[in-house]
Design a protein around this motif. Structure first.
Motif, PDB file in Angstrom:
ATOM      1  N   ALA A   1      16.377   2.051  13.925  1.00 45.01           N
ATOM      2  CA  ALA A   1      15.021   3.031  13.606  1.00 45.01           C
ATOM      3  C   ALA A   1      14.939   2.995  12.025  1.00 45.01           C
ATOM      4  N   ASN A   2      15.967   3.391  11.498  1.00 40.64           N
ATOM      5  CA  ASN A   2      15.916   3.453  10.043  1.00 40.64           C
ATOM      6  C   ASN A   2      15.410   2.258   9.310  1.00 40.64           C
ATOM      7  N   GLN A   3      15.959   1.321   9.805  1.00 40.78           N
ATOM      8  CA  GLN A   3      15.693  -0.179   9.066  1.00 40.78           C
ATOM      9  C   GLN A   3      14.345  -0.570   9.686  1.00 40.78           C
ATOM     10  N   THR A   4      14.101  -0.133  10.801  1.00 43.09           N
ATOM     11  CA  THR A   4      12.581  -0.603  11.268  1.00 43.09           C
ATOM     12  C   THR A   4      11.470   0.390  10.294  1.00 43.09           C
ATOM     13  N   LEU A   5      11.951   1.679  10.033  1.00 42.69           N
ATOM     14  CA  LEU A   5      10.920   2.289   9.399  1.00 42.69           C
ATOM     15  C   LEU A   5      10.777   2.027   7.945  1.00 42.69           C
ATOM     16  N   GLY A   6      12.294   1.589   7.318  1.00 45.92           N
ATOM     17  CA  GLY A   6      12.235   1.018   5.847  1.00 45.92           C
ATOM     18  C   GLY A   6      11.336  -0.352   5.965  1.00 45.92           C
ATOM     19  N   LEU A   7      11.593  -1.097   6.764  1.00 45.86           N
ATOM     20  CA  LEU A   7      10.732  -2.316   6.727  1.00 45.86           C
ATOM     21  C   LEU A   7       9.305  -2.047   6.956  1.00 45.86           C
ATOM     22  N   ARG A   8       8.819  -1.439   7.892  1.00 51.67           N
ATOM     23  CA  ARG A   8       7.482  -1.087   8.008  1.00 51.67           C
ATOM     24  C   ARG A   8       6.762  -0.522   6.538  1.00 51.67           C
ATOM     25  N   GLU A   9       7.867   0.503   6.017  1.00 46.57           N
ATOM     26  CA  GLU A   9       6.933   1.099   4.665  1.00 46.57           C
ATOM     27  C   GLU A   9       7.012   0.166   3.703  1.00 46.57           C
ATOM     28  N   SER A  10       8.279  -0.776   3.727  1.00 44.64           N
ATOM     29  CA  SER A  10       7.928  -2.013   2.789  1.00 44.64           C
ATOM     30  C   SER A  10       6.885  -2.738   3.090  1.00 44.64           C
ATOM     31  N   CYS A  11       6.743  -3.125   4.230  1.00 45.54           N
ATOM     32  CA  CYS A  11       5.733  -4.088   4.659  1.00 45.54           C
ATOM     33  C   CYS A  11       4.123  -3.601   4.353  1.00 45.54           C
ATOM     34  N   LYS A  12       3.967  -2.248   4.660  1.00 46.30           N
ATOM     35  CA  LYS A  12       2.902  -1.496   4.192  1.00 46.30           C
ATOM     36  C   LYS A  12       2.478  -1.530   2.657  1.00 46.30           C
ATOM     37  N   GLU A  13       3.632  -1.266   1.879  1.00 45.88           N
ATOM     38  CA  GLU A  13       3.714  -1.301   0.594  1.00 45.88           C
ATOM     39  C   GLU A  13       3.168  -2.700  -0.013  1.00 45.88           C
ATOM     40  N   SER A  14       3.710  -3.726   0.669  1.00 45.47           N
ATOM     41  CA  SER A  14       3.756  -5.115   0.245  1.00 45.47           C
ATOM     42  C   SER A  14       1.989  -5.567   0.528  1.00 45.47           C
ATOM     43  N   ILE A  15       1.636  -5.332   2.040  1.00 45.32           N
ATOM     44  CA  ILE A  15       0.379  -5.750   2.403  1.00 45.32           C
ATOM     45  C   ILE A  15      -0.745  -4.949   1.461  1.00 45.32           C
ATOM     46  N   LYS A  16      -0.539  -3.324   1.091  1.00 42.52           N
ATOM     47  CA  LYS A  16      -1.427  -2.808   0.287  1.00 42.52           C
ATOM     48  C   LYS A  16      -1.449  -3.479  -1.281  1.00 42.52           C
ATOM     49  N   ALA A  17      -0.200  -4.050  -1.732  1.00 36.52           N
ATOM     50  CA  ALA A  17      -0.302  -4.581  -3.003  1.00 36.52           C
ATOM     51  C   ALA A  17      -0.866  -5.944  -2.786  1.00 36.52           C
ATOM     52  N   LEU A  18      -0.671  -6.741  -1.733  1.00 36.70           N
ATOM     53  CA  LEU A  18      -1.181  -8.168  -1.623  1.00 36.70           C
ATOM     54  C   LEU A  18      -2.779  -7.868  -1.270  1.00 36.70           C
ATOM     55  N   SER A  19      -3.404  -6.761  -0.426  1.00 35.65           N
ATOM     56  CA  SER A  19      -4.571  -6.701  -0.232  1.00 35.65           C
ATOM     57  C   SER A  19      -5.383  -6.219  -1.489  1.00 35.65           C
ATOM     58  N   GLU A  20      -4.684  -5.367  -2.480  1.00 31.38           N
ATOM     59  CA  GLU A  20      -5.345  -5.192  -3.665  1.00 31.38           C
ATOM     60  C   GLU A  20      -5.412  -6.562  -4.528  1.00 31.38           C
ATOM     61  N   LYS A  21      -4.438  -7.020  -4.565  1.00 31.81           N
ATOM     62  CA  LYS A  21      -4.354  -8.335  -5.416  1.00 31.81           C
ATOM     63  C   LYS A  21      -5.427  -9.497  -4.901  1.00 31.81           C
ATOM     64  N   TRP A  22      -5.616  -9.581  -3.465  1.00 35.69           N
ATOM     65  CA  TRP A  22      -6.447 -10.725  -3.111  1.00 35.69           C
ATOM     66  C   TRP A  22      -7.836 -10.076  -2.922  1.00 35.69           C
ATOM     67  N   SER A  23      -8.055  -9.063  -2.914  1.00 34.70           N
ATOM     68  CA  SER A  23      -9.149  -8.177  -2.971  1.00 34.70           C
ATOM     69  C   SER A  23      -9.894  -8.655  -4.677  1.00 34.70           C
ATOM     70  N   LYS A  24      -8.711  -8.165  -5.627  1.00 39.89           N
ATOM     71  CA  LYS A  24      -9.469  -8.459  -6.949  1.00 39.89           C
ATOM     72  C   LYS A  24      -9.650 -10.013  -7.153  1.00 39.89           C
ATOM     73  N   LYS A  25      -8.933 -10.852  -6.572  1.00 41.60           N
ATOM     74  CA  LYS A  25      -9.083 -12.433  -6.728  1.00 41.60           C
ATOM     75  C   LYS A  25     -10.459 -12.823  -5.961  1.00 41.60           C
ATOM     76  N   LEU A  26     -10.453 -11.982  -4.811  1.00 39.78           N
ATOM     77  CA  LEU A  26     -12.043 -12.410  -4.091  1.00 39.78           C
ATOM     78  C   LEU A  26     -12.983 -11.957  -4.823  1.00 39.78           C
ATOM     79  N   LYS A  27     -12.999 -10.784  -5.620  1.00 42.69           N
ATOM     80  CA  LYS A  27     -13.857 -10.314  -6.368  1.00 42.69           C
ATOM     81  C   LYS A  27     -14.154 -11.254  -7.534  1.00 42.69           C
ATOM     82  N   GLU A  28     -13.036 -11.571  -8.183  1.00 42.36           N
ATOM     83  CA  GLU A  28     -13.147 -12.672  -9.229  1.00 42.36           C
ATOM     84  C   GLU A  28     -13.782 -13.832  -8.618  1.00 42.36           C
TER      85      GLU A  28
END
Length: 266
Positions: free
Chosen positions: A68-95
């Motif tokens: 459970a702890n690993q799953t929560l950690g992975l989920r938070e990490s995935c959320k952060e990664s997905i958020k960072a990737l979303s922001e990055k690709w959103s910026k790339k798409l705008k560019e």
């Protein structure tokens, strides 16, 4: 509980822990099943079932919390990664959108420039065609002017030659004037349009002062031409043709006087 299984439960770590434990449990159950054939007493069966229950309780306790702890950690990490990737690709798409708009703007500008270039090329072609046509017309005009100059020169030469011939004839006529007036009773007058009027007298014996006249000119071809006769003579055309052939003007005058004389006796 078997010592090897306990070691697996205590030492298993990481994301593959659960799979390793499940595999070990399977091997343990198989081993137990193989030895069950040798278990004869009911106490041993009860002990076996108890060990199985303890195993699953320990397994759930260990794997559940860590997973459970690993799953929560992975989920938070995935959320952060997905958020960072979303922001990055959103910026790339705008560019990318801005780049596409800029490229489209450049394409439209190039298209307009090509259209203007084609229009200028067409105008240039039309202007060159007009210039070429005007140059051809200019050459034609120059050639025509040269032809007209040459034709004018020829006509001047012809006119000069005719004037010279006319002048020579008039001089011959003037030289013969006194002779004609004295011997033939002839009077010569210059009248309109450079014509000469010849007046004969002393033809009609009944009326010596009666005039017999004809008018003479030189046509464009330089030939003698009788324009009028009083009284009219039927032989004028024949005499005119003869003087053109022989150029004997004295004989022409004498023949006309003879024709007037013959007419006076009728």
């Amino acid at each position: 509980m078997d010592q090897s299984l306990r070691a697996l439960l205590l030492g298993a770590e990481g994301t593959n822990q659960r799979a390793a434990v499940v595999a070990a449990a399977g091997r343990l159950r198989f081993k137990r099943w193989c030895t069950m054939s040798q278990i004869k007493t009911e106490d041993e069966l009860i002990l076996f079932e108890k060990e199985i229950k303890e195993f699953w309780t320990k397994f759930k306790s260990i794997c559940g919390s860590e997973h459970a702890n690993q799953t929560l950690g992975l989920r938070e990490s995935c959320k952060e990664s997905i958020k960072a990737l979303s922001e990055k690709w959103s910026k790339k798409l705008k560019e990318g959108d801005l780049m596409i708009d800029k490229i489209q703007e450049y394409r439209n500008e190039i298209l307009q420039q090509n259209i203007r270039t084609e229009e200028k090329q067409e105008n240039l072609t039309e202007i060159n065609s007009k210039i070429k046509h005007e140059e051809e017309q200019k050459r034609d005009f120059i050639n025509r002017i040269q032809e007209l100059k040459e034709e004018l020169t020829r006509k001047k030469e012809i006119i000069s030659a005719k004037n010279k011939a006319t002048k020579e004839r008039l001089e011959r006529l003037n030289k013969s004037k006194e002779l004609f007036e004295e011997r033939l009773g002839l009077e010569i007058r210059r009248i309109y349009d450079e014509q000469l009027q010849f007046i004969f007298r002393c033809i009609d014996h009944k009326n010596p002062d009666k005039p017999f006249t004809f008018t003479l000119s030189i046509n464009e071809q330089g030939d003698y031409e009788v324009t009028s006769s009083t009284p009219p003579l039927d032989c004028i055309a024949e005499l005119q043709l003869k003087v053109r052939e022989t150029n004997n003007f004295a004989a022409f005058i004498a023949n006309i006087r003879k024709a007037f004389t013959a007419l006076s006796y009728k």
